[in-house]
Scaffold this motif. Structure first.
Motif, PDB file in Angstrom:
ATOM      1  N   TYR A  52       0.790  -1.224   0.000  1.00 22.32           N
ATOM      2  CA  TYR A  52       0.000   0.000   0.000  1.00 22.32           C
ATOM      3  C   TYR A  52       0.829   1.283   0.000  1.00 22.32           C
ATOM      4  CZ  TYR A  52      -3.890  -3.106   0.591  1.00 22.32           C
ATOM      5  OH  TYR A  52      -4.808  -4.101   0.394  1.00 22.32           O
ATOM      6  N   MET A  77      -4.542  -1.787  -7.344  1.00 23.40           N
ATOM      7  CA  MET A  77      -5.479  -1.214  -6.389  1.00 23.40           C
ATOM      8  C   MET A  77      -6.614  -0.467  -7.072  1.00 23.40           C
ATOM      9  SD  MET A  77      -3.357   0.010  -3.096  1.00 23.40           S
ATOM     10  CE  MET A  77      -2.623   1.396  -3.864  1.00 23.40           C
ATOM     11  N   PRO A 104      -4.996   6.723   1.893  1.00 26.40           N
ATOM     12  CA  PRO A 104      -5.326   5.898   3.055  1.00 26.40           C
ATOM     13  C   PRO A 104      -5.850   6.771   4.193  1.00 26.40           C
ATOM     14  CG  PRO A 104      -2.977   6.261   2.943  1.00 26.40           C
ATOM     15  CD  PRO A 104      -3.565   6.895   1.710  1.00 26.40           C
ATOM     16  N   THR A 146      -6.944  -2.802   6.788  1.00 29.77           N
ATOM     17  CA  THR A 146      -8.127  -2.429   6.010  1.00 29.77           C
ATOM     18  C   THR A 146      -8.689  -1.059   6.383  1.00 29.77           C
ATOM     19  OG1 THR A 146      -9.604  -3.614   7.517  1.00 29.77           O
ATOM     20  CG2 THR A 146      -8.794  -4.823   5.589  1.00 29.77           C
ATOM     21  N   LYS A 150      -5.071   0.714   3.855  1.00 27.71           N
ATOM     22  CA  LYS A 150      -5.579   0.508   2.503  1.00 27.71           C
ATOM     23  C   LYS A 150      -6.324   1.756   2.016  1.00 27.71           C
ATOM     24  CE  LYS A 150      -8.553  -2.571  -0.103  1.00 27.71           C
ATOM     25  NZ  LYS A 150      -9.424  -3.736  -0.025  1.00 27.71           N
TER      26      LYS A 150
END
Length: 156
Positions: A52, A77, A104, A146, A150
Motif C-alpha cells: 500500500y 489497487m 489511506p 483495512t 488501505k
C-alpha cells in the motif's frame, strides 16, 4: 478445426479477464498470516506496507514501528473504471483533484509491539489485538490494514 481454435481462444480470454478482475484479491491473499496466542489471525506488516505504499521504520529502543505513506499506488489497487472524471463535483460543490482520489485513512501510523494503542496521524486508536513479533517479523490485526492503511476507492 476452426471450432477448436475458437474454443481455446475463448477459454484463454476468459481466464485472462478473470485473472485481471481478481488481481487485487491475489495480492491480499499473498500476505503471510499467522495465529496469535489468542487465536486471532495476524498479517505480515512489512508485506502490507509495501503493498500500500508505506515506508517502514523500526525503533529498537521503543520496540515500535512507524509507517509513512509515500504516495505510491499499486497498479492493482485501482482499475481504469474506478477513476473519477476530472469534472466530477464533490458534495460541497468543489472539484475533486486527481491526486486526492486514493488516500489511506492514515498517512503516518505508529505502533508499539505488545500494545493495543497505536497512533494514526497523531490520534490515539485502540486495536483488538496488539501487534506482535514472530520469527523476527511484525504481525498486526486485519483492521489496521483495512481501516488505516488501505486506500479507499473514490466514489463515482
Amino acid at each position: 478445426m476452426m471450432k477448436a481454435n475458437k474454443g481455446k481462444t475463448l477459454m484463454m480470454m476468459a481466464v485472462l479477464m478473470l485473472s485481471l478482475a481478481f488481481s487485487g484479491f491475489a495480492h491480499a491473499a499473498a500476505l503471510k498470516t499467522m495465529k496469535s496466542d489468542s487465536g486471532m489471525e495476524l498479517f505480515h506488516l512489512r508485506q502490507a506496507s509495501e503493498m500500500y505504499g508505506y515506508s517502514i521504520e523500526w525503533n529498537d529502543l521503543e520496540r515500535s514501528v512507524t509507517l509513512v505513506y509515500m504516495d505510491k499506488m499499486d497498479d492493482s489497487m485501482m482499475g481504469d473504471d474506478t477513476m473519477m472524471k476530472d469534472d466530477k463535483m464533490m458534495d460541497d460543490g468543489s472539484m475533486m483533484k486527481d491526486d486526492k482520489m486514493l488516500m489511506p485513512a492514515g498517512k503516518m501510523i505508529k505502533l508499539w509491539i505488545d500494545s493495543k494503542e497505536i497512533m494514526i496521524d497523531g490520534m490515539k486508536v485502540t486495536l483488538d489485538t496488539a501487534p506482535a513479533i514472530y520469527d523476527g517479523s511484525t504481525y498486526v490485526v486485519e483492521a489496521l490494514i483495512t481501516q488505516y492503511m488501505k486506500p479507499a476507492m473514490a466514489m463515482n
